[in-house]
Scaffold this motif. Sequence first.
Motif, PDB file in Angstrom:
ATOM      1  N   GLY A 291       0.822  -1.206   0.000  1.00  0.00           N
ATOM      2  CA  GLY A 291       0.000   0.000   0.000  1.00  0.00           C
ATOM      3  C   GLY A 291       0.848   1.244   0.000  1.00  0.00           C
ATOM      4  O   GLY A 291       0.546   2.229  -0.678  1.00  0.00           O
ATOM      5  N   MET A 292       1.965   1.246   0.768  1.00  0.00           N
ATOM      6  CA  MET A 292       2.859   2.397   0.775  1.00  0.00           C
ATOM      7  C   MET A 292       3.512   2.585  -0.583  1.00  0.00           C
ATOM      8  O   MET A 292       3.745   3.708  -1.030  1.00  0.00           O
ATOM      9  N   ALA A 293       3.791   1.471  -1.271  1.00  0.00           N
ATOM     10  CA  ALA A 293       4.397   1.572  -2.602  1.00  0.00           C
ATOM     11  C   ALA A 293       3.467   2.279  -3.560  1.00  0.00           C
ATOM     12  O   ALA A 293       3.886   3.064  -4.406  1.00  0.00           O
ATOM     13  N   ALA A 294       2.151   2.005  -3.429  1.00  0.00           N
ATOM     14  CA  ALA A 294       1.187   2.644  -4.320  1.00  0.00           C
ATOM     15  C   ALA A 294       1.169   4.147  -4.115  1.00  0.00           C
ATOM     16  O   ALA A 294       0.935   4.917  -5.047  1.00  0.00           O
ATOM     17  N   LEU A 295       1.447   4.581  -2.871  1.00  0.00           N
ATOM     18  CA  LEU A 295       1.451   6.016  -2.592  1.00  0.00           C
ATOM     19  C   LEU A 295       2.664   6.697  -3.201  1.00  0.00           C
ATOM     20  O   LEU A 295       2.682   7.922  -3.323  1.00  0.00           O
ATOM     21  N   ARG A 296       3.691   5.927  -3.559  1.00  0.00           N
ATOM     22  CA  ARG A 296       4.919   6.513  -4.090  1.00  0.00           C
ATOM     23  C   ARG A 296       4.963   6.473  -5.613  1.00  0.00           C
ATOM     24  O   ARG A 296       6.031   6.610  -6.212  1.00  0.00           O
ATOM     25  N   LEU A 297       3.844   6.281  -6.269  1.00  0.00           N
ATOM     26  CA  LEU A 297       3.813   6.299  -7.726  1.00  0.00           C
ATOM     27  C   LEU A 297       4.266   7.665  -8.225  1.00  0.00           C
ATOM     28  O   LEU A 297       3.803   8.702  -7.741  1.00  0.00           O
ATOM     29  N   PRO A 298       5.176   7.732  -9.194  1.00  0.00           N
ATOM     30  CA  PRO A 298       5.574   9.037  -9.739  1.00  0.00           C
ATOM     31  C   PRO A 298       4.384   9.713 -10.413  1.00  0.00           C
ATOM     32  O   PRO A 298       3.581   9.070 -11.077  1.00  0.00           O
ATOM     33  N   LYS A 299       4.284  11.013 -10.223  1.00  0.00           N
ATOM     34  CA  LYS A 299       3.153  11.760 -10.766  1.00  0.00           C
ATOM     35  C   LYS A 299       3.500  12.505 -12.039  1.00  0.00           C
ATOM     36  O   LYS A 299       2.614  12.997 -12.732  1.00  0.00           O
ATOM     37  N   GLN A 300       4.789  12.654 -12.356  1.00  0.00           N
ATOM     38  CA  GLN A 300       5.227  13.373 -13.540  1.00  0.00           C
ATOM     39  C   GLN A 300       6.218  12.518 -14.317  1.00  0.00           C
ATOM     40  O   GLN A 300       6.914  11.684 -13.749  1.00  0.00           O
ATOM     41  N   ALA A 301       6.257  12.756 -15.613  1.00  0.00           N
ATOM     42  CA  ALA A 301       7.271  12.098 -16.431  1.00  0.00           C
ATOM     43  C   ALA A 301       8.652  12.588 -16.014  1.00  0.00           C
ATOM     44  O   ALA A 301       8.830  13.763 -15.678  1.00  0.00           O
ATOM     45  N   SER A 302       9.641  11.715 -16.033  1.00  0.00           N
ATOM     46  CA  SER A 302      10.975  12.067 -15.578  1.00  0.00           C
ATOM     47  C   SER A 302      11.728  12.925 -16.589  1.00  0.00           C
ATOM     48  O   SER A 302      12.659  13.637 -16.237  1.00  0.00           O
ATOM     49  N   TYR A 303      11.356  12.869 -17.857  1.00  0.00           N
ATOM     50  CA  TYR A 303      12.023  13.679 -18.875  1.00  0.00           C
ATOM     51  C   TYR A 303      11.480  15.104 -18.805  1.00  0.00           C
ATOM     52  O   TYR A 303      10.365  15.366 -18.382  1.00  0.00           O
ATOM     53  N   VAL A 304      12.298  16.052 -19.228  1.00  0.00           N
ATOM     54  CA  VAL A 304      11.942  17.466 -19.094  1.00  0.00           C
ATOM     55  C   VAL A 304      10.770  17.816 -20.001  1.00  0.00           C
ATOM     56  O   VAL A 304       9.786  18.405 -19.579  1.00  0.00           O
ATOM     57  N   VAL A 305      10.853  17.444 -21.280  1.00  0.00           N
ATOM     58  CA  VAL A 305       9.789  17.735 -22.230  1.00  0.00           C
ATOM     59  C   VAL A 305       9.483  16.468 -23.011  1.00  0.00           C
ATOM     60  O   VAL A 305      10.390  15.823 -23.545  1.00  0.00           O
ATOM     61  N   SER A 306       8.208  16.101 -23.070  1.00  0.00           N
ATOM     62  CA  SER A 306       7.816  14.885 -23.773  1.00  0.00           C
ATOM     63  C   SER A 306       7.826  15.080 -25.286  1.00  0.00           C
ATOM     64  O   SER A 306       8.310  14.242 -26.030  1.00  0.00           O
ATOM     65  N   GLU A 307       7.246  16.194 -25.745  1.00  0.00           N
ATOM     66  CA  GLU A 307       7.124  16.458 -27.174  1.00  0.00           C
ATOM     67  C   GLU A 307       7.273  17.960 -27.401  1.00  0.00           C
ATOM     68  O   GLU A 307       6.954  18.763 -26.526  1.00  0.00           O
ATOM     69  N   SER A 308       7.746  18.337 -28.576  1.00  0.00           N
ATOM     70  CA  SER A 308       7.895  19.745 -28.927  1.00  0.00           C
ATOM     71  C   SER A 308       7.097  20.052 -30.184  1.00  0.00           C
ATOM     72  O   SER A 308       6.989  19.208 -31.087  1.00  0.00           O
ATOM     73  N   TYR A 309       6.539  21.266 -30.235  1.00  0.00           N
ATOM     74  CA  TYR A 309       5.701  21.672 -31.360  1.00  0.00           C
ATOM     75  C   TYR A 309       6.023  23.107 -31.764  1.00  0.00           C
ATOM     76  O   TYR A 309       6.504  23.898 -30.947  1.00  0.00           O
ATOM     77  N   GLU A 310       5.763  23.412 -33.023  1.00  0.00           N
ATOM     78  CA  GLU A 310       5.755  24.782 -33.502  1.00  0.00           C
ATOM     79  C   GLU A 310       4.468  24.966 -34.297  1.00  0.00           C
ATOM     80  O   GLU A 310       4.204  24.212 -35.238  1.00  0.00           O
ATOM     81  N   VAL A 311       3.648  25.937 -33.901  1.00  0.00           N
ATOM     82  CA  VAL A 311       2.378  26.156 -34.585  1.00  0.00           C
ATOM     83  C   VAL A 311       2.340  27.576 -35.139  1.00  0.00           C
ATOM     84  O   VAL A 311       2.810  28.517 -34.498  1.00  0.00           O
TER      85      VAL A 311
ATOM     86  N   TYR B 119       3.862  15.612 -19.785  1.00  0.00           N
ATOM     87  CA  TYR B 119       2.630  14.921 -19.420  1.00  0.00           C
ATOM     88  C   TYR B 119       2.642  14.491 -17.956  1.00  0.00           C
ATOM     89  O   TYR B 119       3.693  14.346 -17.332  1.00  0.00           O
ATOM     90  N   LEU B 120       1.445  14.266 -17.453  1.00  0.00           N
ATOM     91  CA  LEU B 120       1.268  13.643 -16.155  1.00  0.00           C
ATOM     92  C   LEU B 120       1.243  12.129 -16.329  1.00  0.00           C
ATOM     93  O   LEU B 120       0.838  11.615 -17.382  1.00  0.00           O
ATOM     94  N   LEU B 121       1.670  11.421 -15.307  1.00  0.00           N
ATOM     95  CA  LEU B 121       1.555   9.971 -15.271  1.00  0.00           C
ATOM     96  C   LEU B 121       0.328   9.591 -14.445  1.00  0.00           C
ATOM     97  O   LEU B 121      -0.027  10.274 -13.485  1.00  0.00           O
ATOM     98  N   TRP B 122      -0.297   8.482 -14.824  1.00  0.00           N
ATOM     99  CA  TRP B 122      -1.548   8.086 -14.171  1.00  0.00           C
ATOM    100  C   TRP B 122      -1.326   7.732 -12.708  1.00  0.00           C
ATOM    101  O   TRP B 122      -0.395   7.005 -12.344  1.00  0.00           O
ATOM    102  N   THR B 123      -2.184   8.259 -11.869  1.00  0.00           N
ATOM    103  CA  THR B 123      -2.324   7.830 -10.473  1.00  0.00           C
ATOM    104  C   THR B 123      -3.819   7.859 -10.159  1.00  0.00           C
ATOM    105  O   THR B 123      -4.596   8.528 -10.857  1.00  0.00           O
ATOM    106  N   PRO B 124      -4.259   7.159  -9.126  1.00  0.00           N
ATOM    107  CA  PRO B 124      -5.691   7.176  -8.810  1.00  0.00           C
ATOM    108  C   PRO B 124      -6.233   8.585  -8.579  1.00  0.00           C
ATOM    109  O   PRO B 124      -7.384   8.878  -8.928  1.00  0.00           O
ATOM    110  N   GLU B 125      -5.398   9.500  -8.048  1.00  0.00           N
ATOM    111  CA  GLU B 125      -5.877  10.842  -7.724  1.00  0.00           C
ATOM    112  C   GLU B 125      -6.237  11.659  -8.964  1.00  0.00           C
ATOM    113  O   GLU B 125      -7.090  12.545  -8.904  1.00  0.00           O
ATOM    114  N   ILE B 126      -5.578  11.406 -10.089  1.00  0.00           N
ATOM    115  CA  ILE B 126      -5.846  12.190 -11.296  1.00  0.00           C
ATOM    116  C   ILE B 126      -6.464  11.327 -12.394  1.00  0.00           C
ATOM    117  O   ILE B 126      -6.360  11.643 -13.584  1.00  0.00           O
TER     118      ILE B 126
END
Length: 391
Positions: free
Chosen positions: A3-23, A186-193
Amino acid sequence: EGGMAALRLPKQASYVVSESYEVDTADHEDHTFCGVMFTLEARDLLPVDYIAIEGLAVRGDLGPLTVWCTPDSFHGKHEDASQWHKVYERTHAPNMREFTALRFESPIIVRGGTSVGLYVHSTIEGDTAIVYDNQRSQDPHSDLFIRLGAGMAHLSNRPFGRRGLWGGAWRQRRQFVGRVAYGIKYLLWTPEIHTRFPSAFRRMARLFAMVAPQERCPLSRCSNEVLYYILNMCRHDWFPELEGESSAADTVARETEAREQEYSSQGMSQRQRLQAFLNTVAGQHEHGTAQGGLVEQLSVVDLLYLQLLHPEMRMFPGQFVPAPAAAAAEEEDAEDSSGEGEEAQGAEEMGEADGPDPTPFPPHTSPPWLRTEGGGGDGGEDRSQRRRTSR
């Protein structure tokens, strides 16, 4: 420990930027002057932690350029330099034909669901520094991640100056012309979000939670904590959508279609536009919908023109006014405008169909993030109890 392990799920991607765009924004070459302010919104159609605005690009005679930002929006701050932060300063050579990139040393971070005011300005003398356009729609640009709002043009070569070359320093209902470069985290999935993820992802998460223990299915033997980790490592777009399932791309497509209709309607004559408006009002009256808000969309010139179309016409909020009889030459225009009304009605019906998934949950205790999807009672055994029973 699990149960404690589930509380330690990472909430954000570890890389700085997932994707880049120019519009690129629309460019009709309407005006040039010293600067332009506008609002940029980081959308929450997808589970985005933040967008990082890496730079802008503009064209014109340019010269000494600065770029400024302020939280939320520029509204009410356009002459107060103390509420702005300068993120760029450099002198550029003239370039009327191609965009010149303005790359920031540090990106501007805008959290998903929030917005920022941006201001591009040149101190060069004259009125040819920066190209911008008249406002042609409520949202000049929108995509999956950002939405640009209408802005103001600045006619003073002093940043935030109150006096312009022709008297007043500001012009309302203008829009930015140029390019926005940004990255996504991006955010990573957790039950809270859980609810911030697309419907296809939420459906798969529900299936994971409902798997009953069975032979030849190793997944069914996994604890909830292990399943949570699997979901946590899945991208938001890894699961396919079912037919009829709404998506963020559908929302953007509808916005683009509405914007194109706004652009096309600007080429109509005054009489054609008002006839289309009256047909829309008539259609809403037929379906018992209040149309007071539509009346407020009319300009003073439009209201005066309505009086000329029919001397007995009176437009008041909440009161239906029948459309005047159209001449035979305008019947085709009336048919086209009524067709647009049907498309708008169809879009509303589609929006009503995009509600929560009505599929009921099995009668056992579900985790809180799962119960927020709708249904899920406490009238039976939970998943772990069923697992023990099956064994």
